[in-house]
Design an enzyme around this catalytic site. Structure first.
Site, PDB file in Angstrom:
ATOM      1  CD  GLN A 177       6.003  18.403   4.766  1.00 39.51           C
ATOM      2  OE1 GLN A 177       5.618  17.265   5.001  1.00 39.51           O
ATOM      3  NE2 GLN A 177       5.522  19.110   3.763  1.00 39.51           N
ATOM      4  CE  LYS A 189       2.544  15.254   4.379  1.00 35.03           C
ATOM      5  NZ  LYS A 189       3.860  15.593   3.814  1.00 35.03           N
ATOM      6  CG  ASP A 227       7.441  12.003   0.770  1.00 36.98           C
ATOM      7  OD1 ASP A 227       6.248  12.272   0.605  1.00 36.98           O
ATOM      8  OD2 ASP A 227       8.149  12.494   1.667  1.00 36.98           O
TER       9      ASP A 227
HETATM   10  N1  GUN Z   1       6.635  19.228   0.628  1.00 33.33           N
HETATM   11  C1  GUN Z   1       5.619  19.496  -0.218  1.00 33.33           C
HETATM   12  N2  GUN Z   1       5.000  18.366  -0.591  1.00 33.33           N
HETATM   13  C2  GUN Z   1       5.628  17.351   0.046  1.00 33.33           C
HETATM   14  C3  GUN Z   1       5.429  15.945   0.067  1.00 33.33           C
HETATM   15  O1  GUN Z   1       4.548  15.364  -0.594  1.00 33.33           O
HETATM   16  N3  GUN Z   1       6.280  15.261   0.866  1.00 33.33           N
HETATM   17  C4  GUN Z   1       7.273  15.853   1.573  1.00 33.33           C
HETATM   18  N4  GUN Z   1       8.070  15.090   2.308  1.00 33.33           N
HETATM   19  N5  GUN Z   1       7.482  17.150   1.571  1.00 33.33           N
HETATM   20  C5  GUN Z   1       6.659  17.890   0.814  1.00 33.33           C
END
Ligand code: GUN
Length: 284
Positions: free
Chosen positions: A95, A51, A118
């Site tokens: 995350q 990211k 998200d």
């Molecule tokens: N954990 C697995 N997929 C995601 C996601 O798309 N965003 C976040 N913040 N955590 C995750």
């Protein structure tokens, strides 16, 4: 059979974001994404690094907050509150999953909905449900973008989603429904799973179990989308779909890696750009 190239589609999405970011920066606005990573889960570390790399590519400022697993709920919420207040941070991503003892939901709800790139906050989830939203969740929206890039129409198709998480399964079903798919959600309590999946024109596997979807579960000519990021018996990265055997039956299939994963990140870039525009009253 066509192997869907998520890397290629994501590259063109990111290039579009990069171009728009240059224009924003020329107006004195640099989109900023804060990424919070708690604990030392190696998979989460890889996702967060990817990211950050994408942010660098498109020209965003990214700030990482890597905190130990011993971080308390109060400390985490106070960090989120600080980031909510900062003008230079447009998107906040924590995350998931969080280490034991920390409450995923409490953190999601603490993030200001306008910075919730998200689209996990209940306000954003509710808005998606009624089709009036600013942000779409990254993985399902990335999958829709990939389908569209390959001219795969959802309208009237039988869509089966395996998995009912708030992050993927549930919103995936909703986005397929928005595109007029006839959607079934399957999960661990579903009876006769194979009977249902073998009717699917579009099958989305988001279970989290290596090679769970086998060839006998797939209809001839189906489109198969693999959300899994698993490890096989040899420790090698694989998806929820038994790719080598299933691919023979498909019209389209996504690989792991190089399928859904890059699209998730590309959508995050789109959402962060949109957050920066919304927060600066710039027409979207
Ligand atoms: N954990 C697995 N997929 C995601 C996601 O798309 N965003 C976040 N913040 N955590 C995750």
């Amino acid at each position: 059979m066509i192997i869907i190239d998520g890397k290629k589609v994501s590259a063109s999405v990111k290039d579009e974001v990069k171009k728009e970011t240059e224009a924003l920066i020329a107006q004195g606005i640099t989109p900023g994404l804060a990424v919070i990573l708690i604990g030392d889960d190696p998979a989460s570390r890889v996702y967060v690094n990817n990211k950050k790399k994408a942010c660098e590519y498109v020209g965003f400022k990214s700030e990482e907050f890597a905190l130990p697993a011993s971080t308390t709920q109060e400390e985490l919420l106070s960090l989120v509150n600080e980031l909510n207040e900062r003008k230079d941070i447009n998107g906040i991503l924590c995350q998931l999953p969080l280490p034991e003892g920390l409450d995923d939901n409490a953190v999601i709800e603490a993030i200001s909905p306008i910075k919730d790139v998200d689209a996990f906050h209940k306000q954003n989830v509710g808005r998606i449900m009624i089709g009036d939203y600013d942000f779409l969740p990254c993985t399902p929206a990335g999958i829709m973008e990939m389908l569209s890039a390959y001219d795969i129409s959802v309208d009237g198709k039988k869509c089966v989603v395996i998995g009912r998480s708030n992050i993927v399964g549930k919103p995936m079903a909703m986005l397929l429904l928005h595109e007029n798919g006839t959607v079934t959600i399957c999960h661990s309590h579903t009876k006769n799973l194979k009977d249902i999946t073998s009717e699917a024109d579009i099958l989305v596997a988001a279970i989290g179990k290596p090679k769970f979807v086998t060839a006998d579960m797939v209809k001839e000519g189906a489109v198969v989308i693999d959300v899994g990021m698993d490890r096989d018996e040899k420790g090698k990265l694989c998806g929820d779909v038994d790719f080598e055997n299933v691919k023979e039956k498909c019209s389209y299939i996504t690989p792991v890696p190089g399928g859904v994963g890059p699209m998730t990140i590309a959508t995050l870039m789109k959402n962060t750009l949109k957050a920066a525009k919304l927060q600066n009253d710039i027409e979207w």
